[in-house]
Design a protein around this motif. Sequence first.
Motif, PDB file in Angstrom:
ATOM      1  N   ARG A   1       0.849  -1.212   0.000  1.00 47.09           N
ATOM      2  CA  ARG A   1       0.000   0.000   0.000  1.00 47.09           C
ATOM      3  C   ARG A   1       0.874   1.248   0.000  1.00 47.09           C
ATOM      4  NH1 ARG A   1      -2.740  -3.146   3.943  1.00 47.09           N
ATOM      5  NH2 ARG A   1      -1.934  -1.821   5.622  1.00 47.09           N
ATOM      6  N   GLU A   2       1.977   1.197   0.741  1.00 48.89           N
ATOM      7  CA  GLU A   2       2.877   2.361   0.783  1.00 48.89           C
ATOM      8  C   GLU A   2       3.546   2.609  -0.569  1.00 48.89           C
ATOM      9  OE1 GLU A   2       5.212   1.457   4.231  1.00 48.89           O
ATOM     10  OE2 GLU A   2       3.611   2.164   5.568  1.00 48.89           O
ATOM     11  N   ARG A   3       3.938   1.527  -1.242  1.00 50.59           N
ATOM     12  CA  ARG A   3       4.532   1.702  -2.567  1.00 50.59           C
ATOM     13  C   ARG A   3       3.533   2.396  -3.500  1.00 50.59           C
ATOM     14  NH1 ARG A   3       9.170  -0.766  -4.019  1.00 50.59           N
ATOM     15  NH2 ARG A   3       8.593  -0.762  -6.216  1.00 50.59           N
ATOM     16  N   LEU A   4       2.292   1.940  -3.466  1.00 50.09           N
ATOM     17  CA  LEU A   4       1.282   2.508  -4.364  1.00 50.09           C
ATOM     18  C   LEU A   4       1.012   3.970  -4.039  1.00 50.09           C
ATOM     19  CD1 LEU A   4      -0.996  -0.614  -4.507  1.00 50.09           C
ATOM     20  CD2 LEU A   4       0.124   0.432  -6.479  1.00 50.09           C
ATOM     21  N   LYS A   5       1.017   4.291  -2.766  1.00 50.76           N
ATOM     22  CA  LYS A   5       0.814   5.679  -2.348  1.00 50.76           C
ATOM     23  C   LYS A   5       1.907   6.581  -2.903  1.00 50.76           C
ATOM     24  CE  LYS A   5      -1.516   6.355   1.967  1.00 50.76           C
ATOM     25  NZ  LYS A   5      -1.365   6.284   3.413  1.00 50.76           N
TER      26      LYS A   5
ATOM     27  N   TYR B   1       5.424  -7.829  -9.817  1.00 50.57           N
ATOM     28  CA  TYR B   1       6.243  -8.899  -9.203  1.00 50.57           C
ATOM     29  C   TYR B   1       6.037  -9.030  -7.695  1.00 50.57           C
ATOM     30  CZ  TYR B   1       8.504  -8.151 -13.708  1.00 50.57           C
ATOM     31  OH  TYR B   1       8.733  -7.941 -15.043  1.00 50.57           O
ATOM     32  N   TYR B   2       5.424  -8.069  -7.052  1.00 47.58           N
ATOM     33  CA  TYR B   2       5.118  -8.213  -5.631  1.00 47.58           C
ATOM     34  C   TYR B   2       3.801  -8.968  -5.455  1.00 47.58           C
ATOM     35  CZ  TYR B   2       8.598  -4.667  -4.270  1.00 47.58           C
ATOM     36  OH  TYR B   2       9.757  -3.968  -4.039  1.00 47.58           O
ATOM     37  N   VAL B   3       2.961  -8.841  -6.479  1.00 55.52           N
ATOM     38  CA  VAL B   3       1.636  -9.467  -6.442  1.00 55.52           C
ATOM     39  C   VAL B   3       1.422 -10.231  -7.741  1.00 55.52           C
ATOM     40  CG1 VAL B   3       0.651  -7.630  -4.972  1.00 55.52           C
ATOM     41  CG2 VAL B   3       0.483  -7.435  -7.463  1.00 55.52           C
ATOM     42  N   HIS B   4       0.437 -11.110  -7.727  1.00 52.21           N
ATOM     43  CA  HIS B   4       0.003 -11.819  -8.932  1.00 52.21           C
ATOM     44  C   HIS B   4      -0.382 -10.772  -9.988  1.00 52.21           C
ATOM     45  CE1 HIS B   4      -2.736 -14.230 -11.418  1.00 52.21           C
ATOM     46  NE2 HIS B   4      -2.253 -15.316 -10.835  1.00 52.21           N
ATOM     47  N   ALA B   5      -0.060 -11.070 -11.252  1.00 48.74           N
ATOM     48  CA  ALA B   5      -0.330 -10.109 -12.328  1.00 48.74           C
ATOM     49  C   ALA B   5      -1.804  -9.678 -12.347  1.00 48.74           C
ATOM     50  CB  ALA B   5       0.072 -10.713 -13.673  1.00 48.74           C
ATOM     51  N   GLY B   6      -2.700 -10.618 -12.037  1.00 50.56           N
ATOM     52  CA  GLY B   6      -4.131 -10.291 -12.032  1.00 50.56           C
ATOM     53  C   GLY B   6      -4.468  -9.260 -10.956  1.00 50.56           C
ATOM     54  N   VAL B   7      -3.804  -9.358  -9.819  1.00 42.27           N
ATOM     55  CA  VAL B   7      -4.034  -8.405  -8.724  1.00 42.27           C
ATOM     56  C   VAL B   7      -3.503  -7.033  -9.124  1.00 42.27           C
ATOM     57  CG1 VAL B   7      -3.435  -7.828  -6.319  1.00 42.27           C
ATOM     58  CG2 VAL B   7      -4.058 -10.188  -6.935  1.00 42.27           C
ATOM     59  N   ASN B   8      -2.341  -7.018  -9.775  1.00 42.89           N
ATOM     60  CA  ASN B   8      -1.755  -5.757 -10.231  1.00 42.89           C
ATOM     61  C   ASN B   8      -2.729  -5.032 -11.178  1.00 42.89           C
ATOM     62  OD1 ASN B   8       0.173  -3.758 -10.555  1.00 42.89           O
ATOM     63  ND2 ASN B   8       1.328  -4.868 -12.113  1.00 42.89           N
ATOM     64  N   GLU B   9      -3.281  -5.795 -12.117  1.00 44.93           N
ATOM     65  CA  GLU B   9      -4.251  -5.225 -13.067  1.00 44.93           C
ATOM     66  C   GLU B   9      -5.476  -4.676 -12.338  1.00 44.93           C
ATOM     67  OE1 GLU B   9      -4.077  -4.718 -16.408  1.00 44.93           O
ATOM     68  OE2 GLU B   9      -1.992  -5.249 -15.947  1.00 44.93           O
ATOM     69  N   TYR B  10      -5.970  -5.475 -11.403  1.00 50.29           N
ATOM     70  CA  TYR B  10      -7.194  -5.094 -10.675  1.00 50.29           C
ATOM     71  C   TYR B  10      -6.970  -3.807  -9.874  1.00 50.29           C
ATOM     72  CZ  TYR B  10     -11.499  -5.517  -7.986  1.00 50.29           C
ATOM     73  OH  TYR B  10     -12.730  -5.265  -7.423  1.00 50.29           O
ATOM     74  N   VAL B  11      -5.832  -3.742  -9.193  1.00 52.94           N
ATOM     75  CA  VAL B  11      -5.515  -2.572  -8.365  1.00 52.94           C
ATOM     76  C   VAL B  11      -5.411  -1.330  -9.249  1.00 52.94           C
ATOM     77  CG1 VAL B  11      -3.665  -1.512  -6.987  1.00 52.94           C
ATOM     78  CG2 VAL B  11      -4.417  -3.847  -6.478  1.00 52.94           C
ATOM     79  N   LYS B  12      -4.726  -1.482 -10.396  1.00 55.52           N
ATOM     80  CA  LYS B  12      -4.561  -0.342 -11.308  1.00 55.52           C
ATOM     81  C   LYS B  12      -5.906   0.086 -11.890  1.00 55.52           C
ATOM     82  CE  LYS B  12      -0.931  -1.858 -13.846  1.00 55.52           C
ATOM     83  NZ  LYS B  12       0.107  -1.874 -14.869  1.00 55.52           N
ATOM     84  N   GLY B  13      -6.668  -0.905 -12.355  1.00 52.30           N
ATOM     85  CA  GLY B  13      -7.947  -0.624 -13.015  1.00 52.30           C
ATOM     86  C   GLY B  13      -8.952   0.041 -12.093  1.00 52.30           C
ATOM     87  N   ASN B  14      -8.875  -0.277 -10.801  1.00 50.21           N
ATOM     88  CA  ASN B  14      -9.854   0.262  -9.853  1.00 50.21           C
ATOM     89  C   ASN B  14      -9.303   1.398  -8.997  1.00 50.21           C
ATOM     90  OD1 ASN B  14     -12.417  -1.615 -10.027  1.00 50.21           O
ATOM     91  ND2 ASN B  14     -10.626  -2.942 -10.216  1.00 50.21           N
ATOM     92  N   HIS B  15      -8.055   1.782  -9.293  1.00 44.51           N
ATOM     93  CA  HIS B  15      -7.415   2.901  -8.562  1.00 44.51           C
ATOM     94  C   HIS B  15      -7.471   2.737  -7.053  1.00 44.51           C
ATOM     95  CE1 HIS B  15      -7.168   4.860 -12.453  1.00 44.51           C
ATOM     96  NE2 HIS B  15      -8.433   4.519 -12.633  1.00 44.51           N
ATOM     97  N   ILE B  16      -7.209   1.518  -6.592  1.00 42.76           N
ATOM     98  CA  ILE B  16      -7.221   1.289  -5.138  1.00 42.76           C
ATOM     99  C   ILE B  16      -5.867   1.717  -4.574  1.00 42.76           C
ATOM    100  CG2 ILE B  16      -7.867  -0.411  -3.371  1.00 42.76           C
ATOM    101  CD1 ILE B  16      -8.688  -2.301  -5.617  1.00 42.76           C
ATOM    102  N   TYR B  17      -5.848   2.164  -3.359  1.00 44.48           N
ATOM    103  CA  TYR B  17      -4.638   2.513  -2.599  1.00 44.48           C
ATOM    104  C   TYR B  17      -3.864   3.714  -3.162  1.00 44.48           C
ATOM    105  CZ  TYR B  17      -5.362  -2.479  -1.438  1.00 44.48           C
ATOM    106  OH  TYR B  17      -5.884  -3.697  -1.096  1.00 44.48           O
ATOM    107  N   GLU B  18      -4.491   4.480  -4.022  1.00 42.80           N
ATOM    108  CA  GLU B  18      -3.712   5.559  -4.631  1.00 42.80           C
ATOM    109  C   GLU B  18      -3.523   6.768  -3.724  1.00 42.80           C
ATOM    110  OE1 GLU B  18      -5.289   6.353  -8.524  1.00 42.80           O
ATOM    111  OE2 GLU B  18      -4.531   4.445  -9.308  1.00 42.80           O
ATOM    112  N   SER B  19      -4.448   6.964  -2.811  1.00 45.36           N
ATOM    113  CA  SER B  19      -4.241   8.121  -1.921  1.00 45.36           C
ATOM    114  C   SER B  19      -4.580   7.760  -0.482  1.00 45.36           C
ATOM    115  CB  SER B  19      -5.131   9.268  -2.358  1.00 45.36           C
ATOM    116  OG  SER B  19      -6.473   8.832  -2.386  1.00 45.36           O
TER     117      SER B  19
END
Length: 190
Positions: free
Chosen positions: A161-165, A172-190
């Motif tokens: 979460r801190e990296r994303l912030k 490579y820290y997470v499964h590629a599917g999780v990376n896509e999901y996090v990016k697509g839904n803008h989770i943890y950005e602020s």
Amino acid sequence: MGGTFDPPHLGHLIAAQSAWEQMELDEVWFLPTYHPPHKNHQVVATANQRLQMVKCCTVDHPAFRVCDVELKTRETSYTIKTMEQLQAQYPAYEFYFIIGADMIMYLPQWFEIEKLINMVTFVGVKRSSTVIDWDALPPEIAKKVTMVSMPSIDISSTAIRERLKRGQSIQYYVHAGVNEYVKGNHIYES
Ligand code: ATP
Ligand code: MG
């Protein structure tokens, strides 16, 4: 394997894989908690987002399943209540509970732990930088924890979460599917 999975990362997956292999388990069920009793900080992603992320990183494994009972109750989850419910639902199954080393020292504080240790065997996985003081654990709890080995993966959801912030990548820290999901839904950005 319980957790907030906020988000799920490679440490979780390798821990699950290690327990599955070494304990010769039939399946590993990922059990996202709605709001764990020990976490006083807010869970960031919604229950549904955490469920979707756990689903997308486990779907390609033959023995990984997702169990949403705790999310469905929508209240603080006590493992003993969950296990009583699951055992009643699946009376023929023998349940284990996978936990990281950082959680083992807290077992004595778990709600109705004396009952829970008679229902499940804990499978402990090493977590880098956590030393387990076995002598400080009540022996009746210590003997219900079977340790399995895994390579130290010094990754936590907090660090992710801190990296994303900071705008850093979590590839490579997470499964590629999780990376896509996090990016697509803008989770943890602020
Ligand atoms: P947070 O930083 O938000 O607490 P976390 O990375 O600790 O997240 P949790 O969802 O709290 O993840 O953990 C679920 C379970 O997985 C716990 O039993 C925890 O000890 C274990 N676990 C998490 N990360 C690792 C890791 N890198 N190695 C081994 N076990 C882990
Ligand atoms: Mg944690």
